[in-house]
Every structure is written in C-alpha cells, then in structure tokens.
Design an enzyme around this catalytic site. Structure first.
Site, short mmCIF file in Angstrom:
data_model
loop_
_atom_site.label_atom_id
_atom_site.label_comp_id
_atom_site.label_asym_id
_atom_site.label_seq_id
_atom_site.Cartn_x
_atom_site.Cartn_y
_atom_site.Cartn_z
CG ASP A 314 -0.08 -0.03 2.53
OD1 ASP A 314 0.89 -0.81 2.59
OD2 ASP A 314 -0.38 0.73 3.46
CD GLU A 315 -0.66 4.80 3.22
OE1 GLU A 315 -1.42 5.74 3.48
OE2 GLU A 315 0.05 4.24 4.09
#
Ligand SMILES: *[C@@H]1O[C@H](CO)[C@@H](O)[C@H](O)[C@H]1NC(C)=O
Ligand SMILES: *[C@@H]1O[C@H](CO)[C@@H](O)[C@H](O)[C@H]1NC(C)=O
Ligand SMILES: *[C@@H]1O[C@H](CO)[C@@H](O)[C@H](O)[C@H]1NC(C)=O
Ligand SMILES: *[C@@H]1O[C@H](CO)[C@@H](O)[C@H](O)[C@H]1NC(C)=O
Length: 521
Positions: A314-315
């Site tokens: 993620d991210e």
C-alpha cells in the site's frame, strides 16, 4: 434526583432482564436452545475425552480446559457448599479428527449439550477438531454465573443445546509493532481476548518504516532498525507468539509491507534505500533488495506456518525512484515507468513468497492499480473504503474486508455500533462471489497505542466486529440497541477476566462517562 432515580430504575431493570434472560453469549452462536433448570458446578469439575480420535498429546485441550475453569472462577472466591443433587461434574469432549494442525479453513464447528438438572452429570461437547472444542469451552464458560447467596458457580436455563460454527473462515485483528513496540505479555493478552470472542487470525504487522523489531537470521542487521536495544523480538519470541496463539485456535499472519513501508530496513542495510536523502520505497533496481526479501520470507517460513503471508504493497510513493539517478537509469534501461516498476516489485515479491510455500495477501492499492495483472491467487485486503470487496470478487479474486471508515480501531471516533454494523457482504449477492470474501479484520494501527492502552482501544469494539464475522446474518441485529445490553454484559465479563475493555458509551478508549454500574457504561 429524578435523573438519578431513572438511572437507578433503569439499572435494576437491566439487572433483572439480564438475569432472566440466559442468553448473554458473545458472539451469539448459530443455534441455541435452552430450558429453565439450574445446575451447580462441581468443585472438582472434570474433563473426559473417551470416544475421541484426538489424543491431546500436545495438551491443547486439557490446558484450555484448565484455563476455562480458572476463568469461570476468577471473579470471586468460591467457598459455598455445592448441593448433592443437580451437580454438573464435568465436560465430556469428543473430537473426531486426530489432526491438530491449525490453518486457514480448519473446521471450527462444535455442538454443546448441557443436560437438565437431575439427569446425566456431564455436559457433552462434540467437534471435528480440537479448535472447535476450544470454542465450545469458551461458550460454556459464558453460561456460568457466581451466585452471591450460595457462593458457588451456577448454570441457569438448563438444558442447553448449542450448535455453532463461524460465518466466515477469516476473522482477524491486526496489531502493529513498528509504530510502538508491544511486549510479549501485551500481545499474549490480546491473543487471550481474541479467543474469548472467537477471532481466529492475529495479523502481525511486524515491521514498517518506523522500526524493525524482529530478528532475521538471514540478514542479522535488519533489527538494527529497532527503536532500542530491548524493543526487539528474537526468532524464538516470534515462535512463542505463534505457538501461544495456535494453542488458542488463532493463526498468525505475518506481514512485511513492501516496497512502500520499509524505511527502517535500511538502518541495517543502507543500500536498500534509494539514497541517504530518499529512503523509501525500497530500491527496486537493486538485486540485493530481492535477496533480502527472499531471506526474510525464508526465515518467516520456518516460524509462521499460516498458509498466507501478507506482502503489504500500500501507499507506494515512487517519487524517490524517479528522483534517484541510478534508479531512473535502470527504469529507462528496462523501459519501465514508475507504476510499471511498482507492479514489477509486487509481482516479484509474490513469486518469492510462492517459492517459500506461501499464498499471499496484498493491500488493495495493488488491485486498484493493476488488478488485471495481479496473480489470480492474490487475496486483496481492502482498507481504503467501502465497495471494494464488490469489485474484487467481481474480478474473481478473494478479499478480506477492513474498510477504514468502520473497522480501523485507531479511528477513536468510530463507535462500537459502527463496528457492529459493517457488513462484509454488502452488495455482494451471488453465492459464488460471497465465497470469495474470506472474512474481515479490524486493524489496530500503532501510532497512539502501546502496552499502556492497547486493550481499551481494541475492546470492546473488536468484539462487536467479531460477532458480525461469527454469527449468521439472520441473527445479527439491524439495530445495535438490541444487542447493547448483551455487549455491555460481555464488556463487564472482560473486565472481570482482567481485560481493560473500555465502556461502550465512550468511543475509542474513553473513560466511564458517569458513576454507575458497569453494564450501563
Ligand atoms: C442463588 O442461590 C439462591 C439459594 O440457592 C437462590 O435462592 C437464588 O435464586 C440464586 N440467585 C440467583 C440470582 O440465581
Ligand atoms: C512523495 O514523496 C516525496 C519525496 O519524499 C514527497 O515530497 C511527496 O510529498 C510525497 N507525495 C505524497 C503524495 O505523499
Ligand atoms: C506506464 O506505462 C504503461 C505502459 O507500459 C502505461 O499503460 C501507463 O499509463 C504508464 N503510467 C504512467 C503513470 O505513466
Ligand atoms: C451498496 O449499494 C448501494 C446502492 O448502490 C450504495 O448506496 C452503497 O454505498 C453500497 N455499499 C457499499 C458497501 O458499497
């Protein structure tokens, strides 16, 4: 005065209605039948296992039995005299499978029958696996009450017939030991309480950008990324957590969050950083990055035996890749732009995980960004918002639901009601697509929790989600008010067991809002 009297009357009403209604079970079993008899628990309460295929050489069952008896007795001194009739002498447990391996999909169903007073003196538990039997023990413990007149343990509303099994195979709670270190004792208490609410996966977000607390024999400098000398876990500590959890029917899902959440890795091996000035994500152009990943997953495979590993994903902010000359050149040579490189990293990490026998879970950005190219065996872990599971199962992939607006425990303004009401199968009606939703997970990100406050931040809100994940839909309340007295009762039970579960009327981890009974707070 009037307010006080109302509160008092309400309290008496609650007290009476709770005593009259024996159904103070949490989470609510699939099927419950009961009568009106009273049984008394023997002071010498026994476990019998004749007729089991399961040998209990590992003492998973017998230890759980002893813990259960302790929990039933923990709140008061039991010094009354047990009458000579209507006594329950023990539990007769029959387990039909010899296999005590715990993994995803292990049968957790059980049947619990407690006789009417005056008939047989043993309650009966039947389960396919020892882990189903552990759930039965927990359910049994919640039927027991201390009587303040007789000063013994009683079991009301006998006979009982409970037939139970979980709604979802994956019922998780995430802890984060990178933002704050959690001592073993704190993690074990979380595991204990998970077993009280029948959650079955501890998702251990072990490392992140902030710290790397775990010993990795293949790359022994990695835990130089710990906050301090003592805030670390040895490999043996990790194994201890896994075994402790397993003996309580709980799998441990280990996570490394790559490539985006891994800045701390470079404290041990600086060449994992794109550069000293730009330290995240991990250097995608460096073969050493993938060697380290391989070493970690090889070390993991010796400790974490759950079928899945979590690879994060993620991210990912790729600006360090394009801003660092040697990576920029590598991208150019390979003909990749930064989003291609992100995909390349995730897919290569998945291949490495496969080579160590794992199936893998990735956070939802991997699906949102390149879902079509994702390995079809990927389990997509939703977090950003609602409605993602619907898209994931539509694409034929499996999903775990953790939408942050409802199931993030670090969101202190999220109430237990919103945890209770979050429905993983919302807008997913085809049975074959429903099966692809493995379950859900509540997430306890660690920015503002450590051993001082983790329990009251997790409980009772995670318990509310646990019922959503365990209990059949038709038994779930559409109005949380209907389950509030039962959850309040359960929250007080957790307190009696030594768990610092917070009041219901305080979102997050608030303090009791006013004076009064535990069951009204
Ligand atoms: C406790 O035990 C007494 C005496 O056996 C009985 O009369 C009473 O109903 C019991 N109380 C509750 C709350 O069950
Ligand atoms: C991405 O990282 C760069 C460099 O570290 C930073 O300047 C930028 O604000 C980040 N972008 C986002 C969206 O966080
Ligand atoms: C990266 O390249 C792919 C083709 O390989 C293209 O589809 C995609 O739009 C590009 N992404 C960006 C952010 O330029
Ligand atoms: C389900 O569909 C309804 C109607 O389209 C929508 O309002 C709601 O937000 C959807 N729920 C989720 C979780 O996506």
């Amino acid at each position: 005065m009037g307010v006080l009297r109302t509160a008092l009357l309400m309290g008496i009403f609650l007290w009476v209605s709770l005593l009259a209604n024996g159904l103070n079970l949490w989470p609510m079993p699939a099927s419950v039948g009961y009568g009106s008899g009273i049984l008394y628990l023997s002071n010498n309460f026994q476990l019998r296992t004749e007729g089991s295929k399961y040998s209990d050489d590992s003492r998973i069952l017998s230890d759980a039995f002893l813990r259960m008896v302790d929990l039933v007795r923990v709140a008061h001194v039991i010094d009354g005299i047990v009458p000579s009739s209507g006594v329950l002498d023990g539990l007769h447990v029959r387990i039909f499978s010899e296999d005590d391996k715990l993994n995803f999909g292990t049968d957790e169903s059980y049947k619990l029958s407690i006789p009417a007073s005056g008939k047989e003196t043993y309650a009966q538990i039947e389960a396919q696996t020892v882990y189903g039997a552990l759930h039965a023990l927990e359910t049994f413990s919640q039927l027991c009450y201390f009587n303040f007149t007789s000063k013994i343990i009683e079991l009301h509303s006998a006979p009982w017939k409970i037939i139970d099994q979980p709604r979802f195979p994956y019922r998780g709670l995430m802890i984060d030991t990178s933002r704050h270190y959690l001592p073993l004792a704190a993690i074990k208490k979380v595991i204990d309480t998970m077993s009280y609410v029948k959650l079955n996966v501890l998702h251990w977000h072990i490392v992140d950008e902030d710290s790397f607390p775990l010993e990795m024999p293949s790359y022994p400098n990695l835990w130089n990324g710990a906050y301090s000398y003592s805030e670390r876990y040895t490999t043996a500590d990790a194994l201890e957590i896994v075994l402790y959890a397993q003996r309580r029917g709980i799998n441990v899902l280990a996570e490394i969050d790559v490539p985006g959440h891994a800045r701390s890795w470079g404290l041990g091996y600086p060449s994992l950083w794109p550069s000293f000035d730009c330290r995240e994500p991990l250097d995608v152009s460096n073969e050493f990055t993938f060697q380290v990943l391989d070493g970690i997953l090889s070390d993991f495979s010796k400790v974490f035996k759950f079928k899945f590993v979590h690879l994060g994903g993620d991210e990912v902010n790729t600006s360090c890749w394009t801003a660092t000359p040697h990576i920029k050149n590598w991208l150019k040579k390979k003909g990749l732009n930064e989003s291609d490189a992100y995909r390349y990293f995730v897919l290569r990490a998945q291949k490495i995980a496969s080579s160590h026998g794992y199936e893998f879970i990735n956070w939802e950005e991997t699906f949102n960004d390149f879902g079509k190219q994702l390995n079809p065996k990927t389990v997509v872990h939703n977090w950003l918002g609602r409605g993602v599971a619907e898209k994931v199962v539509d694409a034929g992939l499996r999903c775990i639901v953790s939408n942050q607006d409802k199931w993030y425990l670090d969101h202190l303004d999220s109430t237990w009601e919103s945890f209770y009401l979050n429905e993983p199968l919302e807008n997913i009606s085809k049975p074959e697509q429903q099966k692809l939703v493995l379950g859900g997970e509540v997430c306890m990100w660690g920015e503002t929790v450590d051993a001082s406050d983790i329990e009251q931040t997790i409980w009772p809100r995670a318990a509310a989600a646990a019922e959503r994940l365990w209990t059949p839909t038709w038994k779930l309340a559409t109005d949380p008010k209907l389950v509030a007295p039962r959850l309040a009762h359960f929250r007080c039970l957790l307190n009696k067991r030594g768990v610092a579960a917070a009041p219901l009327f305080a979102p997050g981890r608030g303090t009791p809002p006013f004076t009064g009974s535990c069951i009204q707070q």
